[in-house]
Design a protein around this motif. Sequence first.
Motif, PDB file in Angstrom:
ATOM      1  N   GLU A 182      30.322  17.168 -44.836  1.00  0.00           N
ATOM      2  CA  GLU A 182      29.634  16.964 -45.206  1.00  0.00           C
ATOM      3  C   GLU A 182      29.790  15.515 -45.133  1.00  0.00           C
ATOM      4  O   GLU A 182      29.482  14.564 -45.981  1.00  0.00           O
ATOM      5  CB  GLU A 182      28.931  17.245 -45.964  1.00  0.00           C
ATOM      6  CG  GLU A 182      28.353  18.952 -45.822  1.00  0.00           C
ATOM      7  CD  GLU A 182      27.966  19.969 -46.788  1.00  0.00           C
ATOM      8  OE1 GLU A 182      28.459  19.029 -48.145  1.00  0.00           O
ATOM      9  OE2 GLU A 182      26.861  20.690 -46.904  1.00  0.00           O
ATOM     10  N   ILE A 183      31.194  15.509 -46.288  1.00  0.00           N
ATOM     11  CA  ILE A 183      32.211  14.307 -46.649  1.00  0.00           C
ATOM     12  C   ILE A 183      32.223  12.974 -46.004  1.00  0.00           C
ATOM     13  O   ILE A 183      31.927  12.350 -45.735  1.00  0.00           O
ATOM     14  CB  ILE A 183      33.434  14.509 -47.447  1.00  0.00           C
ATOM     15  CG1 ILE A 183      33.175  15.020 -48.644  1.00  0.00           C
ATOM     16  CG2 ILE A 183      33.407  13.320 -47.827  1.00  0.00           C
ATOM     17  CD1 ILE A 183      34.352  15.757 -49.548  1.00  0.00           C
ATOM     18  N   ALA A 184      32.736  14.400 -44.393  1.00  0.00           N
ATOM     19  CA  ALA A 184      32.901  13.615 -43.928  1.00  0.00           C
ATOM     20  C   ALA A 184      31.718  12.476 -42.502  1.00  0.00           C
ATOM     21  O   ALA A 184      31.702  10.834 -42.803  1.00  0.00           O
ATOM     22  CB  ALA A 184      34.000  13.882 -41.885  1.00  0.00           C
ATOM     23  N   MET A 185      30.564  13.051 -42.592  1.00  0.00           N
ATOM     24  CA  MET A 185      29.204  11.983 -42.644  1.00  0.00           C
ATOM     25  C   MET A 185      28.583  11.560 -43.570  1.00  0.00           C
ATOM     26  O   MET A 185      28.342  10.525 -43.644  1.00  0.00           O
ATOM     27  CB  MET A 185      28.101  13.280 -42.550  1.00  0.00           C
ATOM     28  CG  MET A 185      27.934  14.561 -41.340  1.00  0.00           C
ATOM     29  SD  MET A 185      27.614  16.216 -40.877  1.00  0.00           S
ATOM     30  CE  MET A 185      25.811  15.005 -40.464  1.00  0.00           C
ATOM     31  N   GLU A 188      30.898   8.254 -43.070  1.00  0.00           N
ATOM     32  CA  GLU A 188      30.087   7.626 -41.548  1.00  0.00           C
ATOM     33  C   GLU A 188      28.886   6.673 -42.065  1.00  0.00           C
ATOM     34  O   GLU A 188      29.077   6.118 -41.425  1.00  0.00           O
ATOM     35  CB  GLU A 188      29.915   9.102 -40.179  1.00  0.00           C
ATOM     36  CG  GLU A 188      29.209   8.589 -39.145  1.00  0.00           C
ATOM     37  CD  GLU A 188      30.526   7.089 -38.560  1.00  0.00           C
ATOM     38  OE1 GLU A 188      30.363   6.642 -37.580  1.00  0.00           O
ATOM     39  OE2 GLU A 188      31.803   7.743 -38.849  1.00  0.00           O
ATOM     40  N   SER A 189      28.611   7.503 -42.897  1.00  0.00           N
ATOM     41  CA  SER A 189      27.093   6.804 -43.450  1.00  0.00           C
ATOM     42  C   SER A 189      27.732   5.689 -43.985  1.00  0.00           C
ATOM     43  O   SER A 189      27.056   4.081 -44.020  1.00  0.00           O
ATOM     44  CB  SER A 189      26.573   7.575 -43.277  1.00  0.00           C
ATOM     45  OG  SER A 189      24.927   7.149 -44.606  1.00  0.00           O
ATOM     46  N   LEU A 190      27.980   5.497 -44.690  1.00  0.00           N
ATOM     47  CA  LEU A 190      28.930   4.546 -45.471  1.00  0.00           C
ATOM     48  C   LEU A 190      29.455   3.251 -44.830  1.00  0.00           C
ATOM     49  O   LEU A 190      29.148   2.330 -44.718  1.00  0.00           O
ATOM     50  CB  LEU A 190      30.072   4.789 -46.693  1.00  0.00           C
ATOM     51  CG  LEU A 190      29.372   5.688 -48.245  1.00  0.00           C
ATOM     52  CD1 LEU A 190      30.284   6.181 -48.925  1.00  0.00           C
ATOM     53  CD2 LEU A 190      28.329   4.725 -48.670  1.00  0.00           C
ATOM     54  N   ASN A 195      28.263  -1.859 -41.867  1.00  0.00           N
ATOM     55  CA  ASN A 195      28.531  -2.850 -41.003  1.00  0.00           C
ATOM     56  C   ASN A 195      26.968  -3.933 -40.270  1.00  0.00           C
ATOM     57  O   ASN A 195      27.053  -4.843 -40.251  1.00  0.00           O
ATOM     58  CB  ASN A 195      28.639  -1.842 -39.578  1.00  0.00           C
ATOM     59  CG  ASN A 195      30.036  -1.053 -39.501  1.00  0.00           C
ATOM     60  OD1 ASN A 195      31.097  -2.138 -39.422  1.00  0.00           O
ATOM     61  ND2 ASN A 195      29.864   0.294 -38.229  1.00  0.00           N
ATOM     62  N   ILE A 196      26.235  -3.163 -41.291  1.00  0.00           N
ATOM     63  CA  ILE A 196      24.778  -3.705 -41.394  1.00  0.00           C
ATOM     64  C   ILE A 196      25.129  -5.505 -42.762  1.00  0.00           C
ATOM     65  O   ILE A 196      24.653  -6.159 -42.454  1.00  0.00           O
ATOM     66  CB  ILE A 196      23.029  -3.195 -42.021  1.00  0.00           C
ATOM     67  CG1 ILE A 196      23.392  -2.123 -40.687  1.00  0.00           C
ATOM     68  CG2 ILE A 196      22.440  -3.401 -42.554  1.00  0.00           C
ATOM     69  CD1 ILE A 196      23.350  -0.689 -41.682  1.00  0.00           C
ATOM     70  N   HIS A 202      30.722  -6.016 -48.953  1.00  0.00           N
ATOM     71  CA  HIS A 202      30.957  -4.928 -48.373  1.00  0.00           C
ATOM     72  C   HIS A 202      31.422  -4.257 -49.102  1.00  0.00           C
ATOM     73  O   HIS A 202      32.197  -5.228 -50.617  1.00  0.00           O
ATOM     74  CB  HIS A 202      32.851  -4.908 -46.965  1.00  0.00           C
ATOM     75  CG  HIS A 202      31.555  -5.315 -45.717  1.00  0.00           C
ATOM     76  ND1 HIS A 202      32.140  -5.540 -44.636  1.00  0.00           N
ATOM     77  CD2 HIS A 202      30.229  -5.471 -45.348  1.00  0.00           C
ATOM     78  CE1 HIS A 202      31.640  -5.768 -43.800  1.00  0.00           C
ATOM     79  NE2 HIS A 202      30.455  -5.410 -44.512  1.00  0.00           N
ATOM     80  N   LYS A 203      32.162  -2.601 -49.351  1.00  0.00           N
ATOM     81  CA  LYS A 203      32.899  -1.818 -50.647  1.00  0.00           C
ATOM     82  C   LYS A 203      33.684  -0.577 -49.625  1.00  0.00           C
ATOM     83  O   LYS A 203      33.351  -0.379 -48.780  1.00  0.00           O
ATOM     84  CB  LYS A 203      31.956  -1.720 -51.221  1.00  0.00           C
ATOM     85  CG  LYS A 203      31.278  -1.938 -52.358  1.00  0.00           C
ATOM     86  CD  LYS A 203      30.910  -1.311 -53.609  1.00  0.00           C
ATOM     87  CE  LYS A 203      30.046  -1.983 -54.567  1.00  0.00           C
ATOM     88  NZ  LYS A 203      29.659  -1.184 -55.567  1.00  0.00           N
TER      89      LYS A 203
END
Length: 559
Positions: A182-185, A188-190, A195-196, A202-203
């Motif tokens: 769940e942390i990895a997902m 990935e979302s962050l 990128n957007i 960026h942080k």
Amino acid sequence: MLQYMCQNHGQSYDWFMRADDDSYINVERLQRFLGKIDSSKKVYMGQPGYGFPAVRHKLGLNGRNFCMGGPGVIFSRAAIQALCPHLDTCMEEVMSTEEDVEIGRCVTNHLHIQCTRAWELTELFYHAYEEEFSEDRPFTGNLQKNRHLVKSLTLHHMKDPHVMYQVHRHYTKAAMNTTEQEIAMLQESLHSINNILSPSLHKAVPSLDQNHPLDEQSLSIDRDGSLPWVSFDAIHVFSPRGVAQEMGVPWQQDLREVLESAIATATERLPVGSKVSHLIGGYRRLHPNFGTEYVIDLALLNHHGNQVTIRNRVIRPLLPAEFRGHAQHLPRMPHVYVIVPVQERDPGLQRFLQMYEAVVLSSRPPHTESLIIVICTGGAEEDPGKGDKHDGNTLDAKAVIDFYQRQFPSSQIRSVILDEPFSLQTGHRKGLELVKKKSDYIVFLTNANAQFSQDFLMSCRKYAVKGSQVYLPMPRRWGWNEGNQGIAASNHRNSNQGDHDKGRETDLGKRLYLPTNVNTWPNVCIYVHDIDDVDIYNFKSHSAKLQMFAAENLNFKTI
């Protein structure tokens, strides 16, 4: 016991449980399960029993059942409150020395309900009968393969406290793996959000820096992108600077799993009467594109009792923990989407998913593979190959997939319905539509009869190169040299068997024979970015920069 519940807690709780001290209770699962049931109804629940046949007539049950005490007995608040006024009477009517039987008869006589009869309750409230385990005691074998641990709410019986601790450790590790995934997902979302956003917004994405590699200083990178070799023996790890440290738990766990593979490989090569003696030592290095590479030296004893050394090379996927210490040096391992078209009732699907479970789902999460299954439901079907005809027992594809999605909720298995006749080409195109925006991901286009390994998935990452190379895994069939890693082939199709034999014997380096039915069974590893530049089904590239690379390391049952 029930009187104590009535007098002190009858109004305070929704559910009450009577349990043995040698029962393991998965409290979180039990809470989730009971949360779906109305406690205002009279519920008396557990594993139903009828008593031993020899004494059944002495129990006063008159053919009715009772909830067996060992795996645990559940009462709703409504059941306890309704039973409280009758307990004195029940204690005056005792007919046996079995307290769970007496409770059952009391409930049946006065509340006119019986223990739940649903078959699933025998698994949810599980009692290990002697014929169901081969070890000296239940729950002492390989817990990963014990199906009763997958969904049981309670497990009975565990007479040894150490067994109960081991079972609890098993569940705790599983919860930790799920949390890491769940942390990895979330990470990935962050990354995607960064990128957007514009660079000024960026942080940094926080990471779990729990498993530091041995050397914390910045390490040099080889030209192929891998970190330097690190050597080890059975006890110590030696840093690139020659400093010896005792092998930590993460190293031991990783090495233990790799040794299983190395020993299995070595055993296949051993002369009759030989056996593996011990680990001498070896080397390990990390490669960002295709995983962790091990060189293992094992000591063997031949049939004369003499010691012989054998060396094995093992490659395994890069574990998330190995990335963390030097994430700033290593690129992310590319994600692989496996796309499989199937028929609505496909005889090969269940075998494929069993293989996928063993290769991907049973490994430590987070997984860097996703599975897309395209179910073709319309019109006539193409013949998918010899031998696998529908026999009336083939399960519906959606039902099989739903089962695996429930068993492995974090498995990233997705299905999509395509209302067209079964066709690999059409099915692959439908699956590709779902990933067309993921240009940095690899897709493996295959079929339900394919069998592959983690080594193959690493080869996918190694030989599929964005913008320059497509990887065509070929079946081992024609007795090519085991050491052959692959051929950058310019002529991918020959039409007659004579040309094939001639090519194999005299001109293999220039030509690669593909049997005619390979055109129906494309198996390709390719970056999403490169899909539009390749005619996948005729093995042709439309771009001068993109070459086709073929290697024989995928086993097919049909070819």
